[in-house]
Design an enzyme around this catalytic site. Sequence first.
Site: not given
Length: 451
Positions: A23, A115
Amino acid sequence: MGEKHKSTKPPHVLLFPFPSQGHINPITQFGKRLNSKGVKTTLVTTIYISNKTLSNNTSIPIEPISDGFDDGGHQSADSSESYVNKFREVGSKSLADLIRKLNSEGNHIDAIVYDSFITWALDVAMEFGINGGCFFTQSCAVNNIYYHVHKGLLSIPPNATVSLPGLPNLQPSETPSFVHNPGPYPGWAHGLFNQFSNIHQARWVFTNTFYKLEEEVIEWMRKMWPLKVVGPTVPSMYLDKRLEEDNNYGISVLKPNHTECMKWLNDKPKGSVVYLSFGSGGKLGCEQMEEVAWGLNESNVDFLWVVRETEKEKLPKEFVAKGLVVGWCNQVEVLAHESIGCFVTHCGFNSTLETLSLGVPIVGMPQYSDQTTNAKCLEDIWDVGVRVKADEKGLVRRKNLALCIKEIMEREQGVVARRNANKWRDLAIQAVDEGGSSEKDINEFVFHLKA
């Protein structure tokens, strides 16, 4: 005078990925694109990840915050649920403290790009009057599926063929594992479906894909959200080559065997090597590891296999590799090497974008999460390889793996897959090149920041 001084400062964006390598990389690459356009970026990550980071070869400074697990990260939590809950509780306070600190130092924040897993980051941003942008690291196809689960329009597990806007019909097993088999990971599953809980309050929604790859789903998503398509977030020197020093992801929590890999690959003929990697978090069981090892022997090819140090004990003791086994590598550099003929991949979305961006055909061997859906797309929609079938125990047997490798390396299917992979490579480059669709969306975001 104060206002004039303020207007000359570059806009400042906080980048807040979920604290794992898969990520961190895409949102960091997005940050590099913003830097090249006169935007200041700061990467927010956890104390554990910050301490574990082996290198930061980017111009993006890191600001660490606590997730409540400073010494061991999410692996030290009792369960996925306890990590998610503690991260929300401690992280919300830590992020707010960081914003106050930066403001007190004169580092005004114009936006927080967070995110999609970390929905509470938007709540913190709004408390301070800061615009938030949700960043999806997974494919639009997968997000489409999760959205329908979130809205109660798709049952868990699906009881029939899944038919959704912009997607081909999917068998239940071709949906993400959190949909067709959510039992093992209840904390992560809830978080994934919850990504959409406050998305309507986000100023922007970013997705790490490119328009031509998922055109129909992107158009469907744009009817609901202010979607900006900014991928593929692969280092520029492997795509458009406009950011001359951008030749790797820059931030690493695993040490690559770089010199050893390149020296070994340089001695191999063009298109002769099979590269295998199951990602930074993938874990094969002992029996599956054995089947892969003997499948490689049966395929009789040179191979480069990434087996993290923590996983090497699972290799068969009598296994003699006709290739090179390394603990980690610079994957984009390996995939770009002319000796690579095939990528045996878990089909994580970062690896998916990298193999498409570098024109390498695949043998898909998905394990969990979004990988099953990505593998379906790679084989049946983007037509760049084959999926190796698992047996009734969920294991990929050596014979099936060897047959699939031969299919790509030696037979007509491999020629077709390679031709299609090269087509997607060209389209990926066009997306981020000057005037490309992703470039336009990034420029539009920067314009809003500077306005």
